[in-house]
Write an enzyme that holds these catalytic residues in place. Structure first.
Site, PDB file in Angstrom:
ATOM      1  N   HIS A 182     -27.466  -3.345  17.556  1.00  0.00           N
ATOM      2  CA  HIS A 182     -27.506  -2.946  16.151  1.00  0.00           C
ATOM      3  C   HIS A 182     -28.447  -3.790  15.309  1.00  0.00           C
ATOM      4  O   HIS A 182     -28.726  -3.442  14.168  1.00  0.00           O
ATOM      5  CB  HIS A 182     -26.104  -2.985  15.545  1.00  0.00           C
ATOM      6  CG  HIS A 182     -25.276  -1.810  15.953  1.00  0.00           C
ATOM      7  ND1 HIS A 182     -24.609  -1.764  17.135  1.00  0.00           N
ATOM      8  CD2 HIS A 182     -25.043  -0.639  15.335  1.00  0.00           C
ATOM      9  CE1 HIS A 182     -23.988  -0.599  17.230  1.00  0.00           C
ATOM     10  NE2 HIS A 182     -24.232   0.104  16.151  1.00  0.00           N
ATOM     11  N   GLY A 183     -28.903  -4.878  15.848  1.00  0.00           N
ATOM     12  CA  GLY A 183     -29.855  -5.653  15.070  1.00  0.00           C
ATOM     13  C   GLY A 183     -29.995  -7.052  15.621  1.00  0.00           C
ATOM     14  O   GLY A 183     -29.094  -7.582  16.268  1.00  0.00           O
TER      15      GLY A 183
END
Lengths: 373, 470
Positions: free
Chosen positions: B319-320
């Site tokens: 997600h990041g």
């Protein structure tokens, strides 16, 4: 078969909406400016190799299409109505107050301690050098507190004013706050615009007279002259709701004796009031021909006194009330005047000296006031 | 290009579909491929080459794997495909994060690359990997048409935010898909519903989170802090699931069947249940290509716990590139492990409502980790939520509650199966008026949602798109 017919119909409705507005959007012309939003709209960007590869073209084009989209104002109106249905009390920086009041929102976090300190110091300097009088007018959110939505946050100008009063000294400070607060149930602010009304300005004038030890002129609040009953000002523009207009009034007493008003040293007229503005959106421009860098007023009260006002648009409706007290009044708006203020003041000052008045609403003061030697 | 924009709705979409339906047969794939490239290049005029590179690499590797299937070389080409994909993903997504971490740990001063993240890279690299892996495993046939393969990788509906469509799910549809008016109307309704989720719910309630997250954390009350997390929870759910709905709907209009990506995650009764309902296509990708190959649950409990830890660490950083995303993944790994060990059994015996409450709390705390960038902010925010420092409620909190309580109510109902349940009941109802109501609603509701969404989009002061970052 029935199911297919229904499916066809559903598809046609959705596709129809998209297609109709696409076609309509191709048929409309571009607008430069949105009067309701009070801003310049994005224009078609120019195509270049550089702008395409940096992605800037795509970005600008998207802003252009969105800004120019067909019936933009109507779409925004729909969004506003949705917000109202959701019981929102704030739309686009405007509170929906009681009794039909739109009240401009000023959030506490927008005005930092640093900003306040900076403006206060500049003001203190000016007051020290010119023995000036300071009139800072609170905005409607601070006075019409009983009309504000419950718990709605607002920048507390009473605190600001207390500080300013302490810093410039009580005898340089006019307590407009107290004067307006005492009349908070009267029509002292417009319902559709961020300015105070002529009546509000009158109470400001009374506070000024009291603090200066002047005998106030007997303006008749029961016999003000109505010039408009359909004033929809800046706050109406921001919300774009169907609303009843405000009434604009003025005191005839202000022009009991002839005046000469000179705008920017070249435009000369014999009135404070420009009726041509009443046919435009900006009806408040009626007072002192909207905004000019420098206005010179010559009254017929030959008392030899001169006043120099440093001001914002709030002052425009109050300055005419000062007529009986001065022979000449200079009015400077720092948003439009590009020169050095102190130089101008020295230049304008007659030998016998002049009074200096700083007249802003608190917000404009924090945003615009400056003074340098 | 974002779906929830004037540009997409009133420029790209009409022109694309008119062209798509006018062009016959195989030509449709050409339209779809070129349309998708335009769609992507509009926002990423340079990185579109990276996507094409990735397409060609996996097309070639796929063919080579197929040619050498059953032999040693096949494995080499599979490794080549996976390595290239992971390299691209890591380089563009994690390089700066790694450099920063190295700098932080060792005191080195390696310069950062400052590469902007190519949109959708996390999605399309996962898709192409699913292809080469499935060809290697014999689960999918090779795709000899570069056009059809290109369509699979670049297809604009799910290109930038999923769902992550496994190759096997659309293999047949790529060269042979049928669509009738019922499918089209279904897809169009699905698109309108997704757009409404995004524009009417995610954008509007997201404004509250934007406002609260910008406040001085030390000064906010318990009430404000909780409203903030709830607002973010609804924003991210309606943003992401709305986007998935739009993608699925657009796919359906063209005859593709994309997998469902969300199934009412906020009514889940455990965290295990939540992950079967949230971002399903990512979860099933990790299950199929990581968790099961690692042995899944077949090699004893310790090994299973290890596998859970690995998968959710990866889910987190997928997600990041940030410590908070890692923490977010680990938080769920911990809860999932606890549920495997003992909590699951306890929850099973308790009323379902307790499970839902427990899961909601777990997920909300998770969103605090997810949405705030630094550990300091996370700590401060959690402290505010649990009343360390601030007041229980202040006038600011009550004011914001007044501004948003109706929206919260609508969002809460819209995140449960209730609206669909009602429509389903009406559709199957025996009475004439029930059907009539359904027929009317079926036409009026999507049209109304579409118009209102356009109003919000045109007004458009706030239209962020959370999953662009992934």
């Amino acid at each position: 078969m029935e199911e297919k017919k229904n499916a066809f119909f559903t598809t046609a409705v959705i596709a129809g909406i998209l297609l109709i507005f696409t076609v309509a959007d191709f048929c409309r012309g571009d607008r430069l400016y949105s009067e309701t939003e009070n801003r310049v709209l994005a224009a078609r960007p120019s195509l270049s190799r550089e702008s395409v590869f940096s992605g800037k073209y795509a970005e600008d084009y998207e802003a252009y299409v969105t800004d120019q989209f067909v019936s933009r104002d109507k779409w925004i109106g729909i969004k506003t109505r949705m917000d109202i249905l959701l019981q929102k009390k704030e739309i686009n920086g405007v509170y929906l107050g009681d009794d039909g009041y739109l009240i401009e929102q000023h959030l506490p976090e927008e005005y930092s301690e640093l900003l306040v300190a900076k403006r206060a110091a500049l003001l203190q300097k000016l007051v020290g050098e010119w023995d000036a009088t300071v009139m800072l007018v609170p905005t409607a959110d601070n006075i019409l507190t009983d009309k504000m939505p419950a718990n709605a946050p607002y920048y507390n100008q009473a605190v600001l004013l207390e500080r300013i009063a302490a810093q410039v000294g009580e005898n340089h400070y006019v307590d407009v706050y107290g004067s307006l607060k005492a009349h908070m149930d009267e029509y002292i602010y417009y319902r559709n615009d961020h300015h105070w009304t002529s009546l509000g300005a009158y109470y400001g004038y009374l506070a000024w007279a009291e603090s200066r030890g002047e005998e106030p002129y007997a303006y008749r609040t029961d016999a003000m002259t109505v010039v408009s009953e359909d004033f929809l000002g800046t706050l109406h523009s921001k919300t774009n709701l169907d609303r009843k207009g405000d009434t604009i009034q003025y005191f005839e007493g202000t022009e009991k004796r002839p005046v000469t008003v000179t705008y920017d040293f070249n435009e000369v007229t014999d009135t404070f009031y420009e009726t041509s503005y009443l046919d435009t959106k900006n009806q408040y421009g009626f007072f002192l021909d909207d905004n000019h860098a420098i206005v010179q007023i010559d009254t017929s009260y030959r008392n030899g006194k001169t006043l120099f006002v440093i001001k914002d648009s709030y002052a425009n409706s109050m300055i005419p009330l000062l007529t009986p007290h001065y022979q000449r009044i200079y009015v400077v708006d720092l948003r439009y005047y590009n020169g050095r203020l102190s130089t101008l003041m020295k230049q304008m000052e007659p030998e016998e000296g002049m009074d200096v008045l700083v007249l802003y609403n608190c917000i404009h003061f924090l945003e615009e006031f400056s003074y340098s030697e | 290009m974002v779906f929830s924009s004037v540009l997409f709705l009133f420029r790209f979409l009409p022109f694309f579909f008119i062209l798509y339906f006018l062009v016959p047969g195989r030509g449709k794939n050409v339209v779809l491929f070129l349309g998708s490239l335009f769609f992507y290049a509009w926002g990423e005029p340079v990185y579109v080459l990276l996507m094409l590179f990735s397409t060609v690499v996996d097309y070639v590797n796929g063919r080579l794997i197929w040619r050498y299937r059953g032999r040693k070389q096949a494995k080499a080409f599979l490794v080549s495909s996976v390595m290239i994909n992971l390299f691209i993903l890591c380089f563009f997504k994690y390089a700066d994060f790694l450099i920063q971490s190295v700098n932080g740990l060792t005191g080195a001063r390696l310069p950062l690359l400052h590469l902007p993240l190519p949109i959708g890279i996390s999605f399309y690299t996962f898709q192409t990997m699913s292809y080469t892996i499935d060809v290697y495993r014999g689960k999918a046939k090779v795709q000899n048409s570069i056009l059809d393969f290109g369509v699979y990788v670049t297809m604009f509906p799910q290109l930038i935010a999923g769902p992550i469509v496994k190759y096997s799910a659309v293999e047949d549809a790529l060269h042979n898909r049928k669509v009738d008016i019922i499918g089209i109307s279904h897809g169009a309704k699905r698109f309108a519903a997704g757009l409404a989720k995004k524009a009417l719910l995610a954008n509007t309630i997201g404004e509250l989170w934007a406002e609260i997250s910008a406040m001085e954390i030390g000064g906010i009350s318990v009430l404000t802090a909780w409203m903030g997390v709830f607002a973010f929870a609804f924003q991210i759910y309606f943003d992401f699931s709305g986007y998935s709905d739009m993608a699925i709907g657009l796919g359906e209009i063209m005859g593709f069947r994309f997998p469902e990506n969300f199934r009412y995650p906020y009514v889940a009764s455990s965290v295990t249940d939540f992950w079967r309902r949230w971002h399903i296509s990512l979860g099933s990708w990790f299950r199929e290509y990581v968790y099961i190959p690692l042995g899944g649950n077949r090699r004893g409990v310790p090994r299973q716990l290890m596998n859970i830890l690995i998968v959710w660490t990866l889910t987190g950083i997928w997600h990041g590139a940030g410590w908070n995303f890692l923490l977010w993944g680990l938080w769920f790994a911990l809860l999932l492990m606890m549920e495997k060990l003992f909590l699951g059994k306890i929850l099973a015996q308790l009323p379902k409502g307790i499970g839902i409450l427990y899961n909601s709390l777990a997920v909300l705390l998770g969103w605090v980790l997810f949405s705030l960038g630094s550990l300091g902010e996370i700590g401060g925010y959690l402290a505010a939520m649990f009343g360390f420092g601030g007041k229980l409620g202040d006038s600011q909190g009550w004011y914001l509650l007044g501004e948003y309580f109706i929206l919260f109510g609508i969002a809460a109902i819209a995140s449960t199966p209730l609206p669909n349940l009602v429509m389903g009941r009406l559709e199957k109802s025996e009475t004439g008026w029930g059907i009539a109501l359904y027929r009317l609603g079926e036409k009026v509701v999507p049209a109304l949602l579409l118009l209102l969404s356009v109003a919000v989009i045109v007004d458009g002061t706030f239209n962020p798109f959370l999953y662009f970052r992934f």
